[in-house]
Design a protein around this motif. Structure first.
Motif, PDB file in Angstrom:
ATOM      1  N   CYS A 179      33.830  40.529  45.363  1.00  0.00           N
ATOM      2  CA  CYS A 179      35.093  39.934  45.825  1.00  0.00           C
ATOM      3  C   CYS A 179      35.718  40.701  46.986  1.00  0.00           C
ATOM      4  CB  CYS A 179      36.094  39.844  44.677  1.00  0.00           C
ATOM      5  SG  CYS A 179      36.624  41.467  44.052  1.00  0.00           S
ATOM      6  N   GLY A 180      35.100  41.814  47.379  1.00  0.00           N
ATOM      7  CA  GLY A 180      35.627  42.589  48.495  1.00  0.00           C
ATOM      8  C   GLY A 180      36.940  43.268  48.196  1.00  0.00           C
ATOM      9  N   GLY A 181      37.236  43.452  46.913  1.00  0.00           N
ATOM     10  CA  GLY A 181      38.464  44.145  46.533  1.00  0.00           C
ATOM     11  C   GLY A 181      39.643  43.225  46.261  1.00  0.00           C
ATOM     12  N   THR A 182      39.459  41.912  46.424  1.00  0.00           N
ATOM     13  CA  THR A 182      40.572  40.979  46.183  1.00  0.00           C
ATOM     14  C   THR A 182      40.786  40.715  44.702  1.00  0.00           C
ATOM     15  OG1 THR A 182      39.170  39.001  46.336  1.00  0.00           O
ATOM     16  CG2 THR A 182      40.168  39.835  48.390  1.00  0.00           C
ATOM     17  N   GLY A 183      39.728  40.814  43.913  1.00  0.00           N
ATOM     18  CA  GLY A 183      39.843  40.569  42.475  1.00  0.00           C
ATOM     19  C   GLY A 183      39.573  39.138  42.066  1.00  0.00           C
ATOM     20  N   TYR A 184      39.350  38.253  43.039  1.00  0.00           N
ATOM     21  CA  TYR A 184      39.106  36.851  42.676  1.00  0.00           C
ATOM     22  C   TYR A 184      38.083  36.215  43.603  1.00  0.00           C
ATOM     23  CZ  TYR A 184      42.212  35.719  46.607  1.00  0.00           C
ATOM     24  OH  TYR A 184      42.785  35.620  47.844  1.00  0.00           O
ATOM     25  N   ILE A 185      37.538  35.100  43.122  1.00  0.00           N
ATOM     26  CA  ILE A 185      36.578  34.311  43.894  1.00  0.00           C
ATOM     27  C   ILE A 185      37.101  32.886  43.948  1.00  0.00           C
ATOM     28  CG2 ILE A 185      34.184  33.520  44.054  1.00  0.00           C
ATOM     29  CD1 ILE A 185      33.422  35.850  42.213  1.00  0.00           C
ATOM     30  N   ARG A 186      37.160  32.286  45.111  1.00  0.00           N
ATOM     31  CA  ARG A 186      37.655  30.915  45.246  1.00  0.00           C
ATOM     32  C   ARG A 186      36.482  29.945  45.178  1.00  0.00           C
ATOM     33  NH1 ARG A 186      42.325  28.613  46.409  1.00  0.00           N
ATOM     34  NH2 ARG A 186      43.297  30.654  46.721  1.00  0.00           N
ATOM     35  N   GLN A 187      36.619  28.925  44.309  1.00  0.00           N
ATOM     36  CA  GLN A 187      35.587  27.918  44.123  1.00  0.00           C
ATOM     37  C   GLN A 187      36.188  26.539  44.339  1.00  0.00           C
ATOM     38  OE1 GLN A 187      34.344  28.758  40.123  1.00  0.00           O
ATOM     39  NE2 GLN A 187      32.882  30.315  40.753  1.00  0.00           N
ATOM     40  N   SER A 188      35.373  25.604  44.798  1.00  0.00           N
ATOM     41  CA  SER A 188      35.815  24.233  45.021  1.00  0.00           C
ATOM     42  C   SER A 188      35.239  23.315  43.964  1.00  0.00           C
ATOM     43  CB  SER A 188      35.389  23.750  46.417  1.00  0.00           C
ATOM     44  OG  SER A 188      36.030  24.514  47.426  1.00  0.00           O
ATOM     45  N   HIS A 189      36.119  22.475  43.373  1.00  0.00           N
ATOM     46  CA  HIS A 189      35.706  21.484  42.392  1.00  0.00           C
ATOM     47  C   HIS A 189      36.249  20.133  42.856  1.00  0.00           C
ATOM     48  CE1 HIS A 189      34.341  24.413  39.351  1.00  0.00           C
ATOM     49  NE2 HIS A 189      35.290  25.181  39.859  1.00  0.00           N
ATOM     50  N   GLY A 190      35.485  19.411  43.649  1.00  0.00           N
ATOM     51  CA  GLY A 190      35.975  18.145  44.176  1.00  0.00           C
ATOM     52  C   GLY A 190      37.140  18.378  45.110  1.00  0.00           C
ATOM     53  N   PHE A 191      38.262  17.753  44.823  1.00  0.00           N
ATOM     54  CA  PHE A 191      39.439  17.897  45.674  1.00  0.00           C
ATOM     55  C   PHE A 191      40.248  19.138  45.325  1.00  0.00           C
ATOM     56  CE2 PHE A 191      40.602  15.309  42.055  1.00  0.00           C
ATOM     57  CZ  PHE A 191      41.774  15.892  41.621  1.00  0.00           C
ATOM     58  N   LEU A 192      39.840  19.867  44.263  1.00  0.00           N
ATOM     59  CA  LEU A 192      40.570  21.068  43.873  1.00  0.00           C
ATOM     60  C   LEU A 192      39.877  22.324  44.387  1.00  0.00           C
ATOM     61  CD1 LEU A 192      41.567  20.421  40.140  1.00  0.00           C
ATOM     62  CD2 LEU A 192      43.077  20.464  42.125  1.00  0.00           C
ATOM     63  N   SER A 193      40.673  23.250  44.829  1.00  0.00           N
ATOM     64  CA  SER A 193      40.172  24.574  45.200  1.00  0.00           C
ATOM     65  C   SER A 193      40.774  25.558  44.222  1.00  0.00           C
ATOM     66  CB  SER A 193      40.589  24.920  46.632  1.00  0.00           C
ATOM     67  OG  SER A 193      40.124  26.215  46.970  1.00  0.00           O
ATOM     68  N   ILE A 194      39.920  26.175  43.402  1.00  0.00           N
ATOM     69  CA  ILE A 194      40.408  26.980  42.290  1.00  0.00           C
ATOM     70  C   ILE A 194      39.992  28.440  42.455  1.00  0.00           C
ATOM     71  CG2 ILE A 194      40.340  27.292  39.785  1.00  0.00           C
ATOM     72  CD1 ILE A 194      39.710  24.339  39.555  1.00  0.00           C
ATOM     73  N   SER A 195      40.969  29.307  42.227  1.00  0.00           N
ATOM     74  CA  SER A 195      40.694  30.737  42.250  1.00  0.00           C
ATOM     75  C   SER A 195      40.322  31.194  40.855  1.00  0.00           C
ATOM     76  CB  SER A 195      41.929  31.519  42.733  1.00  0.00           C
ATOM     77  OG  SER A 195      42.233  31.173  44.069  1.00  0.00           O
ATOM     78  N   THR A 196      39.202  31.878  40.737  1.00  0.00           N
ATOM     79  CA  THR A 196      38.785  32.408  39.438  1.00  0.00           C
ATOM     80  C   THR A 196      38.622  33.923  39.545  1.00  0.00           C
ATOM     81  OG1 THR A 196      36.449  32.028  39.958  1.00  0.00           O
ATOM     82  CG2 THR A 196      37.597  30.288  38.779  1.00  0.00           C
ATOM     83  N   THR A 197      38.818  34.581  38.433  1.00  0.00           N
ATOM     84  CA  THR A 197      38.700  36.034  38.407  1.00  0.00           C
ATOM     85  C   THR A 197      37.261  36.462  38.696  1.00  0.00           C
ATOM     86  OG1 THR A 197      40.492  36.208  36.822  1.00  0.00           O
ATOM     87  CG2 THR A 197      39.022  38.089  36.985  1.00  0.00           C
ATOM     88  N   CYS A 198      37.139  37.470  39.485  1.00  0.00           N
ATOM     89  CA  CYS A 198      35.807  37.982  39.823  1.00  0.00           C
ATOM     90  C   CYS A 198      35.084  38.443  38.568  1.00  0.00           C
ATOM     91  CB  CYS A 198      35.939  39.140  40.819  1.00  0.00           C
ATOM     92  SG  CYS A 198      34.360  39.934  41.230  1.00  0.00           S
ATOM     93  N   TYR A 199      33.861  37.943  38.381  1.00  0.00           N
ATOM     94  CA  TYR A 199      33.101  38.275  37.180  1.00  0.00           C
ATOM     95  C   TYR A 199      32.605  39.722  37.182  1.00  0.00           C
ATOM     96  CZ  TYR A 199      28.999  37.654  40.220  1.00  0.00           C
ATOM     97  OH  TYR A 199      28.076  37.767  41.241  1.00  0.00           O
ATOM     98  N   LYS A 200      32.523  40.318  38.364  1.00  0.00           N
ATOM     99  CA  LYS A 200      31.978  41.671  38.474  1.00  0.00           C
ATOM    100  C   LYS A 200      33.014  42.731  38.119  1.00  0.00           C
ATOM    101  CE  LYS A 200      28.688  44.591  39.810  1.00  0.00           C
ATOM    102  NZ  LYS A 200      27.396  44.682  39.097  1.00  0.00           N
ATOM    103  N   CYS A 201      34.225  42.578  38.665  1.00  0.00           N
ATOM    104  CA  CYS A 201      35.256  43.615  38.473  1.00  0.00           C
ATOM    105  C   CYS A 201      36.373  43.182  37.529  1.00  0.00           C
ATOM    106  CB  CYS A 201      35.863  44.020  39.808  1.00  0.00           C
ATOM    107  SG  CYS A 201      36.791  42.685  40.619  1.00  0.00           S
ATOM    108  N   ALA A 202      36.273  41.943  36.967  1.00  0.00           N
ATOM    109  CA  ALA A 202      37.277  41.414  36.037  1.00  0.00           C
ATOM    110  C   ALA A 202      38.667  41.345  36.659  1.00  0.00           C
ATOM    111  CB  ALA A 202      37.310  42.231  34.750  1.00  0.00           C
ATOM    112  N   GLY A 203      38.710  41.123  37.984  1.00  0.00           N
ATOM    113  CA  GLY A 203      39.988  40.932  38.657  1.00  0.00           C
ATOM    114  C   GLY A 203      40.668  42.192  39.142  1.00  0.00           C
ATOM    115  N   ILE A 204      40.062  43.336  38.915  1.00  0.00           N
ATOM    116  CA  ILE A 204      40.693  44.595  39.313  1.00  0.00           C
ATOM    117  C   ILE A 204      40.438  44.902  40.793  1.00  0.00           C
ATOM    118  CG2 ILE A 204      40.768  47.092  38.873  1.00  0.00           C
ATOM    119  CD1 ILE A 204      39.946  46.448  35.998  1.00  0.00           C
ATOM    120  N   GLY A 205      39.298  44.464  41.303  1.00  0.00           N
ATOM    121  CA  GLY A 205      38.959  44.723  42.704  1.00  0.00           C
ATOM    122  C   GLY A 205      38.185  46.004  42.907  1.00  0.00           C
TER     123      GLY A 205
END
Length: 384
Positions: A179-205
């Motif tokens: 995630c480059g230290g942001t703590g989240y990964i942005r994913q697209s689901h159709g018309f929605l763009s959803i931020s999910t917690t980074c699976y590697k660092c659990a959102g800590i960055g």
């Protein structure tokens, strides 16, 4: 009085709504108020709305919580459950999967540890420790006078070796490569763009490449802690006491959770509490009820007071003793003690006692078992 809106009103369902109707209403509102769908000028409004409908669903979708809410309203929920308890064991995950959200929506907008704490707050001040519950049973007398009780609570405490960081002394965490230290990964689901917690660092960055040898990178160790609990006079059965900061230790420098003491009061052999009033039954003999008497009555303070029973007192009559009930937990005036007299009918009589009762019966009329006139009149009206 609670300022919260009615849960049924929030979801737009009736109080007789089925579980399926409640779930359907929540799915519709969750999709409508998903924070990622909010216009830039309404982000905060959508977040608050999403929290509100999720709390309403968490209560109404759980049979036990719903029954408590239907009976006592918001007070029944606030006094019985912690904020984490409200959301515990509620199947949000399947709903979020159906809607394409992912369970980490809770990590973005809620500050509790069922799914994880707020990603932003994790980075800024670490992860808050979980709240703990301790069920404490006390004697009736302790509820009257109050008491200081020592309890032993098993909990996670900050690791002394790494000071709660989880990192072996002499090393530091590195930036998460995913995630480059942001703590989240942005994913697209159709018309929605959803931020999910980074699976590697659990959102800590950050990534801990050198975990502490004492706590294995968790930042906490399991210990039993002796804690003194002050039980205030007048505490009631089922009441909840909060001890701030005595819950689980926070991680990555986060604050400790709180400890909630749930009070259970043992029943008394003589007294029964109703609000701040206390009731007791005192037996008296037939002559005492007919002729009048003075009796000694025990009180919850351990003392005895005298009560005058006037002639002709009926069984079940209640005498009020002002200010001898439970102290109010908020420091207001005490309740009263209610003394209910019960006239005891002897099951066995000596020959002489029987003769005396028969003589008494003769003086009161030929019929040994006369019915009061008012009762006879009522019976005539009933069968007319």
């Amino acid at each position: 009085m609670s300022t919260k809106r009615d849960y049924y009103e929030i979801l737009g369902v009736s109080r007789n709504a089925t579980e399926e109707e409640i779930k359907k209403a929540y799915r519709k509102l969750a999709m409508q108020y998903h924070p990622d769908r909010a216009p830039e000028n309404k982000k905060k409004e959508y977040e608050e709305k999403f929290k509100e409908i999720s709390e309403a669903y968490a209560v109404l979708s759980d049979r036990e919580k719903r029954a408590q809410y239907d009976r006592f309203g918001h007070a029944g929920i606030d006094e019985r459950y912690t904020y984490e308890d409200i959301f515990r064991n509620v199947d949000f995950e399947s709903i979020f999967e159906e809607l394409g959200f992912g369970r980490t929506i809770f990590e973005d907008f809620f500050d509790f540890d069922i799914f994880g704490t707020s990603r932003r707050k994790r980075r800024e001040r670490g992860v808050r420790g979980a709240d703990l519950r301790y069920d404490l049973t006390i004697d009736f007398e302790d509820a009257v006078k109050g008491k200081e009780i020592d309890i032993t609570v098993p909990r996670n405490e900050q690791c002394s070796r790494c000071k709660g960081s989880g990192i072996e002394p002499g090393y530091s965490a590195s930036t998460c490569p995913i995630c480059g230290g942001t703590g989240y990964i942005r994913q697209s689901h159709g018309f929605l763009s959803i931020s999910t917690t980074c699976y590697k660092c659990a959102g800590i960055g950050k990534i801990n490449t050198h975990p502490c040898k004492a706590c294995r990178g968790t930042g906490v160790v399991k210990r039993e802690r002796r804690i003194s609990v002050k039980i205030p006079p007048g505490v009631e059965d089922g009441m909840k006491l909060k001890i701030s900061g005595e819950g689980e230790a926070g991680r990555q420098g986060g604050p400790n959770g709180d400890l909630y003491i749930f009070i259970n009061v043992r029943k008394h052999k003589i007294f029964e509490r109703q609000g701040n009033d206390v009731y007791c039954e005192v037996p008296i003999t037939i002559p005492q009820a007919v002729l009048g008497t003075e009796i000694e009555v025990p009180t919850i303070d351990g003392k005895k007071v005298k009560v005058k029973i006037p002639p002709g007192s009926q069984s079940g009559r209640i005498f009020r003793l002002k200010g001898l009930g439970f102290p109010n937990i908020h420091g207001y005036k005490r309740g009263d003690q209610m003394v209910r007299i019960v006239v005891e009918i002897p099951k066995k009589l000596t020959t002489r006692q029987r003769q005396l009762f028969e003589e008494l019966a003769q003086t009161m009329g030929k019929n040994i078992n006369p019915q009061p006139r008012s009762f006879v009149d009522k019976m005539k009206d009933f069968f007319a």
